[in-house]
Design a protein around this motif. Structure first.
Motif, PDB file in Angstrom:
ATOM      1  N   LEU A 116       0.841  -1.189   0.000  1.00 25.20           N
ATOM      2  CA  LEU A 116       0.000   0.000   0.000  1.00 25.20           C
ATOM      3  C   LEU A 116       0.879   1.243   0.000  1.00 25.20           C
ATOM      4  O   LEU A 116       1.970   1.240   0.588  1.00 25.20           O
ATOM      5  CB  LEU A 116      -0.894   0.038   1.241  1.00 25.20           C
ATOM      6  N   LEU A 117       0.383   2.295  -0.633  1.00 25.17           N
ATOM      7  CA  LEU A 117       1.016   3.608  -0.550  1.00 25.17           C
ATOM      8  C   LEU A 117       0.034   4.557   0.123  1.00 25.17           C
ATOM      9  O   LEU A 117      -1.155   4.565  -0.216  1.00 25.17           O
ATOM     10  CB  LEU A 117       1.373   4.138  -1.937  1.00 25.17           C
ATOM     11  N   VAL A 118       0.531   5.351   1.049  1.00 25.40           N
ATOM     12  CA  VAL A 118      -0.338   6.299   1.744  1.00 25.40           C
ATOM     13  C   VAL A 118       0.236   7.703   1.630  1.00 25.40           C
ATOM     14  O   VAL A 118       1.449   7.897   1.463  1.00 25.40           O
ATOM     15  CB  VAL A 118      -0.533   5.941   3.233  1.00 25.40           C
ATOM     16  N   ARG A 119      -0.668   8.661   1.722  1.00 28.66           N
ATOM     17  CA  ARG A 119      -0.266  10.065   1.653  1.00 28.66           C
ATOM     18  C   ARG A 119      -0.941  10.831   2.778  1.00 28.66           C
ATOM     19  O   ARG A 119      -2.150  10.692   3.005  1.00 28.66           O
ATOM     20  CB  ARG A 119      -0.677  10.664   0.301  1.00 28.66           C
ATOM     21  N   ILE A 120      -0.157  11.610   3.492  1.00 26.32           N
ATOM     22  CA  ILE A 120      -0.713  12.526   4.476  1.00 26.32           C
ATOM     23  C   ILE A 120      -1.365  13.672   3.706  1.00 26.32           C
ATOM     24  O   ILE A 120      -0.718  14.260   2.828  1.00 26.32           O
ATOM     25  CB  ILE A 120       0.377  13.056   5.420  1.00 26.32           C
ATOM     26  N   PRO A 121      -2.626  13.996   3.980  1.00 25.11           N
ATOM     27  CA  PRO A 121      -3.318  15.014   3.180  1.00 25.11           C
ATOM     28  C   PRO A 121      -2.868  16.436   3.488  1.00 25.11           C
ATOM     29  O   PRO A 121      -3.596  17.254   4.033  1.00 25.11           O
ATOM     30  CB  PRO A 121      -4.794  14.802   3.547  1.00 25.11           C
ATOM     31  N   THR A 122      -1.628  16.731   3.101  1.00 28.22           N
ATOM     32  CA  THR A 122      -1.078  18.068   3.280  1.00 28.22           C
ATOM     33  C   THR A 122      -1.500  18.967   2.117  1.00 28.22           C
ATOM     34  O   THR A 122      -2.021  18.500   1.106  1.00 28.22           O
ATOM     35  CB  THR A 122       0.456  18.007   3.346  1.00 28.22           C
ATOM     36  N   SER A 123      -1.229  20.248   2.255  1.00 23.97           N
ATOM     37  CA  SER A 123      -1.563  21.216   1.212  1.00 23.97           C
ATOM     38  C   SER A 123      -0.696  20.990  -0.019  1.00 23.97           C
ATOM     39  O   SER A 123       0.504  20.686   0.084  1.00 23.97           O
ATOM     40  CB  SER A 123      -1.362  22.637   1.745  1.00 23.97           C
ATOM     41  N   SER A 124      -1.284  21.172  -1.196  1.00 25.67           N
ATOM     42  CA  SER A 124      -0.520  21.031  -2.442  1.00 25.67           C
ATOM     43  C   SER A 124       0.549  22.111  -2.568  1.00 25.67           C
ATOM     44  O   SER A 124       1.528  21.947  -3.299  1.00 25.67           O
ATOM     45  CB  SER A 124      -1.470  21.090  -3.651  1.00 25.67           C
ATOM     46  N   ASP A 125       0.382  23.225  -1.844  1.00 25.79           N
ATOM     47  CA  ASP A 125       1.379  24.298  -1.883  1.00 25.79           C
ATOM     48  C   ASP A 125       2.640  23.937  -1.094  1.00 25.79           C
ATOM     49  O   ASP A 125       3.710  24.478  -1.350  1.00 25.79           O
ATOM     50  CB  ASP A 125       0.786  25.589  -1.311  1.00 25.79           C
ATOM     51  N   CYS A 126       2.475  23.025  -0.124  1.00 24.88           N
ATOM     52  CA  CYS A 126       3.625  22.605   0.693  1.00 24.88           C
ATOM     53  C   CYS A 126       3.394  21.159   1.134  1.00 24.88           C
ATOM     54  O   CYS A 126       3.057  20.888   2.279  1.00 24.88           O
ATOM     55  CB  CYS A 126       3.767  23.532   1.900  1.00 24.88           C
ATOM     56  N   PRO A 127       3.555  20.202   0.213  1.00 21.71           N
ATOM     57  CA  PRO A 127       3.153  18.824   0.490  1.00 21.71           C
ATOM     58  C   PRO A 127       4.092  18.049   1.414  1.00 21.71           C
ATOM     59  O   PRO A 127       3.651  17.147   2.127  1.00 21.71           O
ATOM     60  CB  PRO A 127       3.113  18.188  -0.901  1.00 21.71           C
TER      61      PRO A 127
END
Length: 251
Positions: free
Chosen positions: A134-145
């Motif tokens: 699995l790959l996961v992503r912390i839902p940070t802002s696209s301006d500062c991911p």
């Protein structure tokens, strides 16, 4: 909800900053997790991290340094890679971190689980991610991911704890709360407040009775404790003394 039967390991791939390694170890320890491995670290960095970690000392002390990723994940039945997903076309699903707990429960995951983080500069390589279930992503802002490594580990570990996937022994905080004030104490403080308000000219004759009812109801709604009543009594005494220095407004 019972925690899943997973034995967690934190794996850092090619880390370069000793402070980041120490912060990641501390964040891992914060949630009762202990096992950690580091893949191909820059040796001076690794040596410094092992001597300078604050709070994550036991995790660092028992951590393994291995030359290749497979050495760190070979015994795992579940490998979860982390990525911002912003630098390349991955061609596969990247799960938002808050949805990870539900996905793991749906899979009825068990056995050895690895949470995998890439280097601070480049993250996980395509080859690294090819070994992830699995790959996961912390839902940070696209301006500062991108997040600091230690912060990212802390957020992921917190989400696992919040979702009941890991079981952490939480610190018990003793709260010393006074007993609820009884009706006699509330009536006493009410009468004291009325005397002070009368002396200050607060009440208008035509609305006095209605205001008294509102004041009494407010005192009841506040759910005051015995300690609250003592504090409020002290405040009223001080205000009363300012209004009438003769002391006639004392309870």
């Amino acid at each position: 909800m019972k925690p899943l039967k997973l034995n967690w390991r934190l794996v850092l791939v090619r880390p370069r900053n000793p402070l980041n390694i120490g912060a990641a170890a501390r964040a891992w320890a914060n949630f009762g997790l202990q096992e950690m491995a580091v893949v191909a670290p820059f040796e001076p960095t690794w040596a410094e991290a092992r001597t300078a970690a604050v709070g994550g000392g036991p995790v660092i002390a028992s951590a393994r340094s291995v030359p290749a990723l497979l050495d760190a994940v070979g015994d795992a039945t579940l490998v979860i890679g982390t990525t911002t997903g912003s630098r390349r076309n991955l061609g596969r699903e990247v799960l938002l971190l808050p949805k990870l707990a539900a996905r793991l429960r749906h899979r009825k995951a068990r056995g050895r689980a690895v949470l995998l983080f890439g280097s601070e500069k480049t993250g996980l390589s395509n080859d690294d991610m090819s070994q992830c279930h699995l790959l996961v992503r912390i839902p940070t802002s696209s301006d500062c991911p991108s997040m600091n490594l230690g912060q990212a580990v802390a957020v992921c570990a917190y989400e696992l704890a919040r979702g009941g996937i890991i079981e952490s022994r939480q610190l018990e905080v003793a709260v010393h709360r006074s007993e609820p004030a009884n009706q006699q104490a509330l009536d006493h403080i009410f009468e004291h407040a009325v005397r002070v308000l009368d002396a200050s000219g607060y009440f208008h004759p035509k609305s006095r009775e209605a205001m008294l009812m509102k004041l009494r109801r407010t005192l009841l709604d506040l759910n005051l404790t015995c300690n609250d009543v003592r504090v409020l009594g002290g405040v009223l005494s001080q205000v009363g003394w300012k209004v009438d220095p003769t002391g006639s407004l004392k309870p």
